[in-house]
Motif scaffolding. Structure first.
Motif, PDB file in Angstrom:
ATOM      1  N   VAL A  40      55.572  95.576  73.997  1.00  0.00           N
ATOM      2  CA  VAL A  40      54.125  95.350  73.876  1.00  0.00           C
ATOM      3  C   VAL A  40      53.398  96.388  74.723  1.00  0.00           C
ATOM      4  CG1 VAL A  40      52.220  93.736  74.280  1.00  0.00           C
ATOM      5  CG2 VAL A  40      54.429  92.879  73.470  1.00  0.00           C
ATOM      6  N   ASP A  52      37.571 100.479  73.573  1.00  0.00           N
ATOM      7  CA  ASP A  52      38.115  99.157  73.264  1.00  0.00           C
ATOM      8  C   ASP A  52      39.628  99.241  73.476  1.00  0.00           C
ATOM      9  OD1 ASP A  52      38.192  96.526  72.544  1.00  0.00           O
ATOM     10  OD2 ASP A  52      37.403  96.802  70.520  1.00  0.00           O
ATOM     11  N   ARG A  54      43.504  96.663  73.291  1.00  0.00           N
ATOM     12  CA  ARG A  54      44.150  95.380  73.032  1.00  0.00           C
ATOM     13  C   ARG A  54      45.660  95.563  73.033  1.00  0.00           C
ATOM     14  NH1 ARG A  54      42.230  98.943  70.237  1.00  0.00           N
ATOM     15  NH2 ARG A  54      40.481  97.766  69.398  1.00  0.00           N
ATOM     16  N   SER A  55      46.382  94.418  73.226  1.00  0.00           N
ATOM     17  CA  SER A  55      47.847  94.436  73.180  1.00  0.00           C
ATOM     18  C   SER A  55      48.319  94.577  71.744  1.00  0.00           C
ATOM     19  CB  SER A  55      48.417  93.134  73.741  1.00  0.00           C
ATOM     20  OG  SER A  55      47.958  92.915  75.043  1.00  0.00           O
ATOM     21  N   VAL A  56      49.391  95.333  71.556  1.00  0.00           N
ATOM     22  CA  VAL A  56      50.016  95.465  70.228  1.00  0.00           C
ATOM     23  C   VAL A  56      51.540  95.515  70.404  1.00  0.00           C
ATOM     24  CG1 VAL A  56      48.106  96.615  69.005  1.00  0.00           C
ATOM     25  CG2 VAL A  56      49.742  97.987  70.313  1.00  0.00           C
ATOM     26  N   VAL A  57      52.235  95.125  69.337  1.00  0.00           N
ATOM     27  CA  VAL A  57      53.699  95.119  69.349  1.00  0.00           C
ATOM     28  C   VAL A  57      54.223  96.386  68.668  1.00  0.00           C
ATOM     29  CG1 VAL A  57      55.766  93.910  68.519  1.00  0.00           C
ATOM     30  CG2 VAL A  57      53.777  92.599  69.273  1.00  0.00           C
ATOM     31  N   ILE A  70      52.906 100.092  64.078  1.00  0.00           N
ATOM     32  CA  ILE A  70      52.324  98.834  64.565  1.00  0.00           C
ATOM     33  C   ILE A  70      51.766  98.101  63.357  1.00  0.00           C
ATOM     34  CG2 ILE A  70      50.294  97.961  65.852  1.00  0.00           C
ATOM     35  CD1 ILE A  70      50.851 100.381  67.785  1.00  0.00           C
ATOM     36  N   LEU A  72      49.050  95.329  61.639  1.00  0.00           N
ATOM     37  CA  LEU A  72      47.701  94.817  61.917  1.00  0.00           C
ATOM     38  C   LEU A  72      47.079  94.251  60.650  1.00  0.00           C
ATOM     39  CD1 LEU A  72      45.133  97.719  62.126  1.00  0.00           C
ATOM     40  CD2 LEU A  72      47.438  98.057  61.277  1.00  0.00           C
ATOM     41  N   ASP A  73      45.983  93.525  60.849  1.00  0.00           N
ATOM     42  CA  ASP A  73      45.155  93.056  59.740  1.00  0.00           C
ATOM     43  C   ASP A  73      44.174  94.185  59.421  1.00  0.00           C
ATOM     44  OD1 ASP A  73      43.017  91.891  58.254  1.00  0.00           O
ATOM     45  OD2 ASP A  73      43.551  89.905  59.011  1.00  0.00           O
ATOM     46  N   SER A  76      40.536  94.089  60.601  1.00  0.00           N
ATOM     47  CA  SER A  76      40.249  93.922  62.033  1.00  0.00           C
ATOM     48  C   SER A  76      39.320  95.011  62.558  1.00  0.00           C
ATOM     49  CB  SER A  76      41.566  93.931  62.826  1.00  0.00           C
ATOM     50  OG  SER A  76      42.202  95.182  62.689  1.00  0.00           O
ATOM     51  N   PRO A  77      38.598  94.718  63.646  1.00  0.00           N
ATOM     52  CA  PRO A  77      37.752  95.739  64.261  1.00  0.00           C
ATOM     53  C   PRO A  77      38.505  97.024  64.594  1.00  0.00           C
ATOM     54  CG  PRO A  77      37.212  93.587  65.149  1.00  0.00           C
ATOM     55  CD  PRO A  77      38.408  93.392  64.261  1.00  0.00           C
ATOM     56  N   LYS A  78      39.745  96.910  65.031  1.00  0.00           N
ATOM     57  CA  LYS A  78      40.468  98.143  65.406  1.00  0.00           C
ATOM     58  C   LYS A  78      40.675  99.048  64.195  1.00  0.00           C
ATOM     59  CE  LYS A  78      44.271  95.631  66.584  1.00  0.00           C
ATOM     60  NZ  LYS A  78      44.001  94.521  65.649  1.00  0.00           N
ATOM     61  N   TYR A 132      48.927  87.278  59.485  1.00  0.00           N
ATOM     62  CA  TYR A 132      48.345  88.122  58.430  1.00  0.00           C
ATOM     63  C   TYR A 132      47.909  87.307  57.220  1.00  0.00           C
ATOM     64  CZ  TYR A 132      50.678  91.241  61.585  1.00  0.00           C
ATOM     65  OH  TYR A 132      51.069  91.877  62.738  1.00  0.00           O
TER      66      TYR A 132
HETATM   67  C1  LIG Z   1      51.327  90.029  73.304  1.00  0.00           C
HETATM   68  C2  LIG Z   1      50.358  90.351  72.192  1.00  0.00           C
HETATM   69  C3  LIG Z   1      50.766  91.155  71.149  1.00  0.00           C
HETATM   70  C4  LIG Z   1      49.886  91.457  70.111  1.00  0.00           C
HETATM   71  N1  LIG Z   1      50.308  92.262  69.088  1.00  0.00           N
HETATM   72  C5  LIG Z   1      49.439  92.587  68.095  1.00  0.00           C
HETATM   73  C6  LIG Z   1      49.839  93.475  67.052  1.00  0.00           C
HETATM   74  O1  LIG Z   1      50.968  93.977  67.006  1.00  0.00           O
HETATM   75  N2  LIG Z   1      48.931  93.776  66.088  1.00  0.00           N
HETATM   76  C7  LIG Z   1      47.657  93.260  66.112  1.00  0.00           C
HETATM   77  O2  LIG Z   1      46.875  93.578  65.211  1.00  0.00           O
HETATM   78  N3  LIG Z   1      47.256  92.422  67.092  1.00  0.00           N
HETATM   79  C8  LIG Z   1      48.107  92.085  68.082  1.00  0.00           C
HETATM   80  N4  LIG Z   1      47.712  91.239  69.083  1.00  0.00           N
HETATM   81  C9  LIG Z   1      46.316  90.746  69.087  1.00  0.00           C
HETATM   82  C10 LIG Z   1      45.410  91.871  69.594  1.00  0.00           C
HETATM   83  O3  LIG Z   1      45.651  92.079  70.985  1.00  0.00           O
HETATM   84  C11 LIG Z   1      43.921  91.572  69.350  1.00  0.00           C
HETATM   85  O4  LIG Z   1      43.541  90.427  70.053  1.00  0.00           O
HETATM   86  C12 LIG Z   1      43.614  91.402  67.870  1.00  0.00           C
HETATM   87  O5  LIG Z   1      44.441  92.212  67.057  1.00  0.00           O
HETATM   88  C13 LIG Z   1      42.154  91.787  67.595  1.00  0.00           C
HETATM   89  O6  LIG Z   1      41.986  93.132  68.002  1.00  0.00           O
HETATM   90  P1  LIG Z   1      40.739  94.012  67.515  1.00  0.00           P
HETATM   91  O7  LIG Z   1      39.540  93.100  67.586  1.00  0.00           O
HETATM   92  O8  LIG Z   1      40.670  95.116  68.484  1.00  0.00           O
HETATM   93  O9  LIG Z   1      41.039  94.481  66.115  1.00  0.00           O
HETATM   94  C14 LIG Z   1      48.571  90.938  70.134  1.00  0.00           C
HETATM   95  C15 LIG Z   1      48.161  90.149  71.208  1.00  0.00           C
HETATM   96  C16 LIG Z   1      49.050  89.845  72.210  1.00  0.00           C
HETATM   97  C17 LIG Z   1      48.567  88.969  73.345  1.00  0.00           C
END
Ligand SMILES: Cc1cc2nc3c(=O)[nH]c(=O)nc-3n(C[C@H](O)[C@H](O)[C@H](O)COP(=O)(O)O)c2cc1C
Length: 190
Positions: A40, A52, A54-57, A70, A72-73, A76-78, A132
């Motif tokens: 992560v 901006d 956020r955490s991602v896997v 990675i 994602l949806d 999403s904002p990102k 998703y």
């Molecule tokens: C440990 C952890 C892993 C996450 N992994 C992902 C991920 O791989 N992809 C993703 O879209 N959001 C992931 N999220 C959620 C994002 O951190 C974020 O809250 C969400 O995607 C909305 O982000 P955005 O508003 O910037 O698009 C993860 C959150 C946590 C706490």
């Protein structure tokens, strides 16, 4: 991973080429192993005139092209931020290795195509698929914290093409920092 972790920790590497190779080996481990500390990371993007993050896997890695994947949806904002400004930085930290990575990268989001559908075919068999399947885009106001799931997937794959690696090692015998990019490899001050 254990062998690589031992290599990074015990034999303190002095050669920049060896350090760069060890970084990519650890990233490969992180993409395979669920509890790897680099599994992560924190992805920073540009949101208009603000930052901006956020955490991602980390889901997968193409070492030959220096590209991380990675999920994602796409609503999403990102995803919107990346479409407007495709540069980002992915930060990873391992307390076990004492290694921080700051990966400057070019980001692209793909929401259709063979690679996306074959990854979704695998993903939809796992509990993570529910991330998703929301009928609402991420960040939508809702009345309850556990809204119902839809049946249509909103799944995309982000490619993180690494342009530059900034590596910092925190160590009892002195911290070190190095950079790896298209101009080569160099030590820099902390
Ligand atoms: C440990 C952890 C892993 C996450 N992994 C992902 C991920 O791989 N992809 C993703 O879209 N959001 C992931 N999220 C959620 C994002 O951190 C974020 O809250 C969400 O995607 C909305 O982000 P955005 O508003 O910037 O698009 C993860 C959150 C946590 C706490």
């Amino acid at each position: 991973m254990a062998a690589e972790r031992t290599e990074a920790m015990s034999a303190r590497l002095d050669d920049l080429e060896a350090i760069e190779a060890a970084i990519w080996r650890e990233l490969e481990s992180a993409a395979r192993i669920r509890n790897h500390p680099w599994r992560v990371g924190v992805l920073a993007t540009i949101d208009g005139d603000a930052a901006d993050a956020r955490s991602v896997v980390l889901r997968d890695l193409h070492t030959a092209t220096r590209t991380l994947l990675i999920y994602l949806d796409p609503r999403s904002p990102k995803a919107r931020q990346i479409a407007a400004h495709p540069l980002g930085t992915l930060v990873m930290w391992s307390a076990t290795m004492g290694w921080q990575l700051r990966l400057r990268a070019h980001l692209t989001v793909q929401a259709s195509g063979l690679e996306v559908s074959s990854r979704w075919a695998r993903m939809k068999m796992t509990p993570g698929a529910q991330d998703y399947l929301s009928p609402l885009p991420p960040g939508s106001p809702i009345a309850h914290p556990n809204p119902e799931r839809g049946s249509r997937e909103h799944f995309a794959v982000m490619s993180v093409k690494v342009l530059a690696v900034d590596w910092t090692e925190v160590h009892a015998q002195g911290h070190r920092r190095a950079q790896f990019d298209e101009l080569g490899r160099r030590w820099v001050s902390i």
